[in-house]
Motif scaffolding. Structure first.
Motif, PDB file in Angstrom:
ATOM      1  N   GLY A   1      -4.247   2.578  -1.106  1.00 17.93           N
ATOM      2  CA  GLY A   1      -2.476   2.333  -1.383  1.00 17.93           C
ATOM      3  C   GLY A   1      -1.994   2.036  -2.778  1.00 17.93           C
ATOM      4  O   GLY A   1      -2.548   1.711  -3.729  1.00 17.93           O
TER       5      GLY A   1
ATOM      6  N   SER B   1       0.465   7.411  -4.819  1.00 16.17           N
ATOM      7  CA  SER B   1       0.628   6.924  -3.116  1.00 16.17           C
ATOM      8  C   SER B   1       0.085   8.173  -3.379  1.00 16.17           C
ATOM      9  O   SER B   1       1.067   9.753  -3.194  1.00 16.17           O
ATOM     10  CB  SER B   1       1.384   6.931  -2.974  1.00 16.17           C
ATOM     11  OG  SER B   1       1.397   6.605  -0.893  1.00 16.17           O
TER      12      SER B   1
ATOM     13  N   ARG C   1      -4.453   4.561   3.713  1.00 10.46           N
ATOM     14  CA  ARG C   1      -4.472   3.776   2.881  1.00 10.46           C
ATOM     15  C   ARG C   1      -4.987   4.388   1.522  1.00 10.46           C
ATOM     16  O   ARG C   1      -5.691   4.032   0.639  1.00 10.46           O
ATOM     17  CB  ARG C   1      -4.678   2.484   2.857  1.00 10.46           C
ATOM     18  CG  ARG C   1      -4.373   1.616   4.056  1.00 10.46           C
ATOM     19  CD  ARG C   1      -2.500   1.851   3.779  1.00 10.46           C
ATOM     20  NE  ARG C   1      -1.836   1.188   2.729  1.00 10.46           N
ATOM     21  CZ  ARG C   1      -1.072   1.677   1.921  1.00 10.46           C
ATOM     22  NH1 ARG C   1      -0.137   2.956   2.600  1.00 10.46           N
ATOM     23  NH2 ARG C   1      -0.189   1.482   1.420  1.00 10.46           N
TER      24      ARG C   1
END
Length: 391
Positions: A100, A233, A244
């Motif tokens: 993440g 991300s 993640r």
């Protein structure tokens, strides 16, 4: 007795806000509108889920430890796509995959800062950045944004001390939604290099930028990695929030230090999530373009419908990516208003006080609306409810 750093760090705002829902009933004709969290609630597209199922069944390595800095094929794909998108040069050894984007920020700070060092954050800030600095014994130095919710490098220079280690920017911004102009980012890059500190640029929402082409020229600097630490991300682009997967793009020497942090915390990023992100980058270009257009339409709905709220004394401070940042007209702090909105309007949103230091003004009049999960019709419903409030 000395308290732990977690004990002296404020509670996670999104989790805190969810507690406001306890004991509140939402009638069928007025279901809850949750605009508190900047994350899609839908799963990845069906084609990606099919690919992930195949990976689970047939890729034995997806169930084992992998390289600490991430899947080599994913690192290479990020490098290639970033080189194309930004017009500069990024190599695979300048890319690391993290669990993440929050972990990417944490890892970067761990390599930059010691006890009592300082990091400059524009205010309103992304609260998880402040939380990690607090838990790391690093001082947050707030930089109040200027016109259009844009920070100014000239003002930032006044805050730099011998303990400053980095300036951290988020663009498109969380919580304000604004897209920082290329000239602003270039000015911060020059400032950071002049003072020998890092410039952290978090572009979690880059896939939903309204501008065409590269949003900044930072990677075209042939020595960008002596100053720039870029964060990303995959969660927002491919709806991989539960898996993640993030990235940090920086110099190889920086990544060697980051490797120590990652090996200690997670050993390796999620293997299934990495493979899904790679599949998405290679197969979902058109789908992601459609997702971007949908988010841009919701942004357009915010600005088109906002006069309804403006007539009642609301003000739109910023809008873009997943966010609208507004001021309210009521004679109470947003810290009190936000929980009340759950009961009175069936709306869950976050108060500006969660994005500001306690001793800085402004947050008590502000709210963040995260519109990732409400479409154009949902925006109309939200504004109807807010404009009907009589408090």
């Amino acid at each position: 007795m000395t308290r732990s750093r977690t004990a002296t760090t404020f509670a996670p705002p999104v989790m805190e806000a969810r507690r406001w829902l306890e004991g509140v009933r939402h009638p069928a004709e007025r279901p809850l509108l949750n605009v508190s969290q900047a994350a899609p609630v839908d799963p990845p597209p069906a084609a990606m889920r099919d690919a992930m199922a195949d990976i689970i069944r047939n890729d034995a390595d997806a169930h084992l430890y992998g390289p600490v800095l991430g899947l080599p094929a994913l690192r290479a794909e990020v490098a290639a796509q970033w080189t194309t998108a930004y017009g500069g040069a990024v190599s695979p050894d300048q890319v690391a995959i993290t669990s993440g984007c929050n972990q990417a920020f944490a890892a970067a700070i761990a390599t930059l800062c010691g006890e009592g060092d300082e990091v400059i954050l524009p205010v309103p800030y992304y609260f998880n950045h402040r939380m990690w600095l607090d838990m790391s014994g690093v001082k947050t130095v707030p930089l109040m944004v200027g016109d259009g919710m844009i920070p100014d490098a000239v003002e930032a220079q006044k805050l730099i001390t011998l303990r400053t280690r980095a300036i951290a920017l988020v663009s498109p911004n969380n919580p304000c939604g604004v897209e920082y102009p290329a000239a602003v980012l270039s000015a911060f890059m020059a400032l950071a290099r002049e003072h020998g500190i890092a410039l952290i640029v978090d572009e979690t929402y880059r896939d939903f930028d309204s501008r065409s082409g590269a949003p900044h020229p930072l990677f075209t600097d042939t020595h960008w990695d002596d100053t720039l630490i870029h964060l990303y991300s995959f969660s927002k682009a491919y709806r991989l929030t539960g898996h993640r997967v993030g990235a940090v793009i920086a110099g190889p020497a920086r990544l060697a230090e980051i490797e120590k942090f990652l090996d200690t915390v997670t050993i390796c990023p999620n293997q299934l999530g990495q493979r899904a992100a790679l599949w998405g980058m290679q197969n979902l270009t058109d789908w992601l373009a459609g997702e971007r257009l949908e988010i841009l339409d919701r942004r357009a709905a915010i600005t088109e419908y906002f006069p309804q709220l403006a007539a009642k004394g609301w003000d739109l401070l910023g809008c873009g990516a997943y966010f609208a940042y507004v001021t309210h007209p009521f004679a109470m702090s947003s810290a009190d208003l936000a929980p009340l909105l759950v009961k009175e309007a069936g709306v869950l949103t976050l108060p500006g006080t969660m994005f500001m230091p306690d001793d800085m003004p402004g947050g008590d009049t502000q709210l963040r609306i995260a519109f990732a999960n409400i479409d154009r019709a949902g925006v109309a419903t939200l504004f109807n409810r807010l404009s009907s409030l009589t408090l």
